[in-house]
Design a protein around this motif. Structure first.
Motif, PDB file in Angstrom:
ATOM      1  N   ILE A  16       0.849  -1.188   0.000  1.00 37.38           N
ATOM      2  CA  ILE A  16       0.000   0.000   0.000  1.00 37.38           C
ATOM      3  C   ILE A  16       0.884   1.237   0.000  1.00 37.38           C
ATOM      4  O   ILE A  16       1.720   1.410   0.892  1.00 37.38           O
ATOM      5  CB  ILE A  16      -0.940  -0.005   1.226  1.00 37.38           C
ATOM      6  N   GLU A  17       0.705   2.075  -1.012  1.00 33.30           N
ATOM      7  CA  GLU A  17       1.485   3.305  -1.134  1.00 33.30           C
ATOM      8  C   GLU A  17       0.668   4.478  -0.604  1.00 33.30           C
ATOM      9  O   GLU A  17      -0.467   4.721  -1.034  1.00 33.30           O
ATOM     10  CB  GLU A  17       1.867   3.573  -2.593  1.00 33.30           C
ATOM     11  N   VAL A  18       1.246   5.211   0.345  1.00 32.47           N
ATOM     12  CA  VAL A  18       0.582   6.384   0.922  1.00 32.47           C
ATOM     13  C   VAL A  18       1.506   7.588   0.793  1.00 32.47           C
ATOM     14  O   VAL A  18       2.718   7.446   0.658  1.00 32.47           O
ATOM     15  CB  VAL A  18       0.225   6.150   2.406  1.00 32.47           C
ATOM     16  N   THR A  19       0.914   8.786   0.831  1.00 32.23           N
ATOM     17  CA  THR A  19       1.726  10.004   0.759  1.00 32.23           C
ATOM     18  C   THR A  19       2.223  10.386   2.150  1.00 32.23           C
ATOM     19  O   THR A  19       1.722   9.912   3.165  1.00 32.23           O
ATOM     20  CB  THR A  19       0.914  11.171   0.173  1.00 32.23           C
ATOM     21  N   GLU A  20       3.191  11.296   2.179  1.00 34.50           N
ATOM     22  CA  GLU A  20       3.803  11.694   3.456  1.00 34.50           C
ATOM     23  C   GLU A  20       2.818  12.335   4.426  1.00 34.50           C
ATOM     24  O   GLU A  20       3.003  12.260   5.641  1.00 34.50           O
ATOM     25  CB  GLU A  20       4.944  12.675   3.190  1.00 34.50           C
ATOM     26  N   SER A  21       1.772  12.956   3.899  1.00 34.88           N
ATOM     27  CA  SER A  21       0.847  13.691   4.775  1.00 34.88           C
ATOM     28  C   SER A  21       0.160  12.779   5.791  1.00 34.88           C
ATOM     29  O   SER A  21      -0.200  13.226   6.875  1.00 34.88           O
ATOM     30  CB  SER A  21      -0.210  14.409   3.935  1.00 34.88           C
ATOM     31  N   ILE A  22      -0.001  11.491   5.475  1.00 30.35           N
ATOM     32  CA  ILE A  22      -0.691  10.581   6.388  1.00 30.35           C
ATOM     33  C   ILE A  22       0.111  10.353   7.658  1.00 30.35           C
ATOM     34  O   ILE A  22      -0.447  10.037   8.713  1.00 30.35           O
ATOM     35  CB  ILE A  22      -0.977   9.218   5.699  1.00 30.35           C
ATOM     36  N   ILE A  23       1.427  10.518   7.592  1.00 29.72           N
ATOM     37  CA  ILE A  23       2.244  10.152   8.750  1.00 29.72           C
ATOM     38  C   ILE A  23       2.525  11.329   9.678  1.00 29.72           C
ATOM     39  O   ILE A  23       3.311  11.215  10.614  1.00 29.72           O
ATOM     40  CB  ILE A  23       3.587   9.512   8.312  1.00 29.72           C
ATOM     41  N   GLN A  24       1.863  12.480   9.426  1.00 27.07           N
ATOM     42  CA  GLN A  24       2.074  13.613  10.329  1.00 27.07           C
ATOM     43  C   GLN A  24       1.468  13.344  11.704  1.00 27.07           C
ATOM     44  O   GLN A  24       1.969  13.804  12.718  1.00 27.07           O
ATOM     45  CB  GLN A  24       1.472  14.885   9.725  1.00 27.07           C
ATOM     46  N   SER A  25       0.369  12.600  11.745  1.00 26.46           N
ATOM     47  CA  SER A  25      -0.237  12.202  13.019  1.00 26.46           C
ATOM     48  C   SER A  25       0.317  10.826  13.388  1.00 26.46           C
ATOM     49  O   SER A  25      -0.171   9.791  12.932  1.00 26.46           O
ATOM     50  CB  SER A  25      -1.766  12.149  12.888  1.00 26.46           C
ATOM     51  N   VAL A  26       1.368  10.826  14.201  1.00 26.69           N
ATOM     52  CA  VAL A  26       2.109   9.591  14.460  1.00 26.69           C
ATOM     53  C   VAL A  26       1.250   8.545  15.159  1.00 26.69           C
ATOM     54  O   VAL A  26       1.234   7.374  14.760  1.00 26.69           O
ATOM     55  CB  VAL A  26       3.367   9.891  15.309  1.00 26.69           C
ATOM     56  N   ASP A  27       0.519   8.941  16.189  1.00 31.77           N
ATOM     57  CA  ASP A  27      -0.267   7.965  16.957  1.00 31.77           C
ATOM     58  C   ASP A  27      -1.306   7.285  16.090  1.00 31.77           C
ATOM     59  O   ASP A  27      -1.459   6.065  16.112  1.00 31.77           O
ATOM     60  CB  ASP A  27      -0.944   8.660  18.142  1.00 31.77           C
ATOM     61  N   GLN A  28      -2.030   8.078  15.307  1.00 32.11           N
ATOM     62  CA  GLN A  28      -3.063   7.509  14.448  1.00 32.11           C
ATOM     63  C   GLN A  28      -2.449   6.615  13.373  1.00 32.11           C
ATOM     64  O   GLN A  28      -2.942   5.520  13.104  1.00 32.11           O
ATOM     65  CB  GLN A  28      -3.873   8.626  13.792  1.00 32.11           C
ATOM     66  N   SER A  29      -1.352   7.074  12.762  1.00 30.96           N
ATOM     67  CA  SER A  29      -0.693   6.274  11.720  1.00 30.96           C
ATOM     68  C   SER A  29      -0.107   4.993  12.291  1.00 30.96           C
ATOM     69  O   SER A  29      -0.154   3.946  11.641  1.00 30.96           O
ATOM     70  CB  SER A  29       0.408   7.105  11.050  1.00 30.96           C
ATOM     71  N   LEU A  30       0.441   5.062  13.503  1.00 27.15           N
ATOM     72  CA  LEU A  30       1.030   3.878  14.110  1.00 27.15           C
ATOM     73  C   LEU A  30      -0.028   2.800  14.326  1.00 27.15           C
ATOM     74  O   LEU A  30       0.197   1.623  14.022  1.00 27.15           O
ATOM     75  CB  LEU A  30       1.690   4.246  15.440  1.00 27.15           C
ATOM     76  N   ARG A  31      -1.196   3.206  14.825  1.00 25.20           N
ATOM     77  CA  ARG A  31      -2.276   2.226  15.029  1.00 25.20           C
ATOM     78  C   ARG A  31      -2.729   1.622  13.703  1.00 25.20           C
ATOM     79  O   ARG A  31      -2.915   0.401  13.591  1.00 25.20           O
ATOM     80  CB  ARG A  31      -3.463   2.901  15.729  1.00 25.20           C
ATOM     81  N   LEU A  32      -2.889   2.478  12.701  1.00 27.33           N
ATOM     82  CA  LEU A  32      -3.344   1.996  11.395  1.00 27.33           C
ATOM     83  C   LEU A  32      -2.314   1.093  10.741  1.00 27.33           C
ATOM     84  O   LEU A  32      -2.628  -0.014  10.267  1.00 27.33           O
ATOM     85  CB  LEU A  32      -3.638   3.206  10.492  1.00 27.33           C
ATOM     86  N   PHE A  33      -1.058   1.538  10.701  1.00 27.09           N
ATOM     87  CA  PHE A  33      -0.006   0.742  10.059  1.00 27.09           C
ATOM     88  C   PHE A  33       0.212  -0.582  10.789  1.00 27.09           C
ATOM     89  O   PHE A  33       0.471  -1.611  10.156  1.00 27.09           O
ATOM     90  CB  PHE A  33       1.301   1.536  10.021  1.00 27.09           C
TER      91      PHE A  33
END
Length: 590
Positions: free
Chosen positions: A458-475
């Motif tokens: 899954i390819e995502v853009t950099e903007s998704i990883i600005q919210s670390v906590d939310q991205s960590l749970r999702l990833f």
């Protein structure tokens, strides 16, 4: 949450008060002619009896000056025009005047704060009243008090009819009347006026987080801030929700207008205390001018609304003047939106596949699924043109799910045929991943198609990883499925080392804008070198996008970049043209 009606009009059984409907009937059926005039002596309301005394239909009365309706009132109006303020004392001492065949009694009106707000004119035929034993209201004693109560009740009803219950700003009815009046005035005097469309940024989040009571409190506070920025003739209305309109008469100088708009924005952007919480609101403002941007109320409101939406799209907390180019863009956006709906129904979307190659031996190392729109009349439409529209109109989730399902189905067919599919990459928008059931949808697609999760990237853009906590749970949840995660177009966003090292990311893809300047551009060389070293230190793979020349490939290979993608290896291909490149014996791409 809207306010309830004031206690004085809540019901017929509270302290003997009448309902709004009963009051309305009273004013329409009374033999008294009742006219309400604003601070400039223009008629805002008149009942049928008033129209009968004046000899003019109500449609002509509304907006007309008192001096035109009753020439005997001209000395009063001329006297008041020279005064700095509208003082009730000078009006309250008036002697009755004639309006048509009736006698007029004038009385000052006040708004809910006690400030002068206009003039109430009551007309009665005394001879007729005497014949029918009707006592004239408004003369003396008890009758005078009854008359005053009647006037006050009518003022309250009028306020409810023309003002927003929550903020006490004007409402749509008042806006429509004032707009039509200002249009006529501007046409006669060849003047300009401005209309501002104000929409709060992120108001829904405040409502959802702090509750509707806090949201209502914020709306009242911001409405008062808007009011304080405006002049005496300016009008502010609340359309509903978090949308406001401001009417600015006689705005011939754009610099003056710009100063006012900037003052509005600064005022709205000031911190606000909502109970125990402190928020910093902001607003996007669209500006339309008469006659440049429209010559009817609907066109002017539409122009200001379009300018506001464009200001919000460009980053929020800004303002923008309407332009005809903006209108063309809005029309194109609307055509694209309608076309996207039809494209889904008529299966006009296509998925192409672009190979990725191992830079050391040019062998196939992966495939990227790319969405295309095969329009029946316009041909192939670039995703750069329609994907932003799909995100704005809410179709991106449906389209993205279709792309992933289609790609996984095709990948599984190739595997079933014994063909090589090392890795299949699918681009996913931020809006898709923010959906609360996104991981469940990916799980369902993998189960439905049978495509191996470990081969899906899954390819995502950099903007998704600005919210670390939310991205960590999702990833973390996606990684638990076995799916790989890549950061696309790396280098164009604002990722930091701390963000990257905190998240379970498998691959970084260097954006093509840096690759295309290789090997001649010094900055591009150093940036690519830094990205490759960064990825290596974090245990991530690197793919360079947009490779078109051998010199680019050789430089990237010298940096120990493992994988490349671009026209040097292959253009995006249809599934039928790609089949020959997937066979084990023909897997070299160049």
């Amino acid at each position: 949450m809207e306010k309830a009606l004031p206690e004085s009009v809540q019901g017929p059984y509270l302290s003997g008060q009448l309902s709004p409907h009963e009051w309305q009937q009273l004013f329409e059926l009374t033999p008294l002619g009742i006219g309400i005039f604003d601070r400039e002596f223009r008629c805002r309301y008149a009942n049928e009896a008033f129209a009968g005394f004046s000899g003019l239909p109500i449609a002509e009365l509304l907006g007309s000056k008192l001096s035109d309706i009753s020439p005997s009132q001209a000395p009063l109006i001329n006297q008041q025009a020279g005064q700095a303020a509208f003082r009730p004392s000078s009006i309250g001492a008036l002697h009755p005047h004639k309006i048509g065949h009736g006698h007029a009694i004038c009385s000052p009106m006040q708004d809910e704060h006690g400030a002068p707000d206009g003039l109430l004119v009551i007309v009665h035929d005394f001879a007729r009243a005497s014949d029918q034993h009707i006592t004239p209201i408004g003369l003396q004693g008890t009758a005078s008090r009854q008359f005053e109560q009647l006037c006050q009740a009518q003022a309250r009803l009028h306020h409810l009819a023309y003002h927003d219950a929550l903020t006490s700003l004007g409402n749509r009815s008042l806006l429509q009347e004032r707009l039509e009046l200002e249009l006529k005035t501007a046409q006669l005097n060849q003047q300009k006026f401005a209309l501002l469309f104000i929409d709060l940024d992120g108001f829904k989040q405040i409502n959802d987080t702090l509750g509707h009571r806090a949201g209502d409190q914020l709306l009242r506070l911001l409405a008062e801030r808007i009011r304080r920025c405006l002049g005496q003739r300016d009008l502010a209305v609340r359309l509903g929700g978090d949308e406001f309109l401001v009417l600015l008469p006689c705005m011939d100088r754009q610099p003056t207008l710009t100063v006012l708009v900037e003052q509005l924005q600064l005022s709205l952007h000031a911190p606000a205390e909502l109970g125990h919480d402190r928020v910093t609101p902001s607003a996007s403002i669209g500006i339309a001018l008469y006659p440049d941007h429209g010559q009817s109320p609907d066109r002017l409101i539409s122009a200001a609304s379009n300018a506001m939406r464009e200001a919000k799209r460009r980053g929020r907390n800004g303002y923008l003047f309407y332009s005809h180019r903006m209108a063309e863009q809005m029309r194109e956006r609307m055509v694209l939106e309608q076309g996207l709906l039809k494209a889904m129904e008529q299966q006009q979307f296509r998925v192409l596949y672009q190979p990725m190659a191992d830079l050391a031996n040019n062998r196939l190392s992966g495939l990227e699924a790319l969405l295309r729109w095969q329009h029946p009349s316009e041909g192939m439409i670039s995703p750069a043109r329609f994907i932003p529209v799909a995100e704005q109109c809410g179709l991106i989730e449906q389209i993205g799910e279709w792309v992933m399902r289609t790609a996984c189905q095709q990948g599984q067919r190739w595997l079933a045929q014994g063909l090589t599919v090392p890795r299949l990459s699918v681009n996913v928008s931020v809006r898709e991943m923010q959906s609360p059931d996104y991981v469940e949808r990916v799980t369902a697609i993998l189960a439905e198609t049978g495509f191996p999760a470990e081969r899906l990237e899954i390819e995502v853009t950099e903007s998704i990883i600005q919210s670390v906590d939310q991205s960590l749970r999702l990833f973390t949840r996606l990684k638990a499925l076995g799916v790989q995660i890549a950061i696309d177009d790396f280098g164009t966003g604002f990722s930091s080392l701390s963000l990257l090292k905190s998240l379970p990311i498998d691959r970084i893809k260097i954006d093509r804008t840096f690759v295309q300047a290789l090997p001649d551009d010094k900055h591009s060389r150093e940036l690519c070198r830094t990205i490759v070293h960064l990825a290596d230190s974090l245990g991530m793979a690197v793919t360079a996008e947009g490779i078109e020349t051998q010199s680019q490939r050789q430089f990237l290979q010298s940096l120990r970049c493992e994988e490349g993608q671009g026209y040097l290896f292959s253009h995006p291909l249809s599934k039928s043209h790609l089949a020959t490149k997937l066979t084990p014996h023909c897997s070299a791409l160049c």
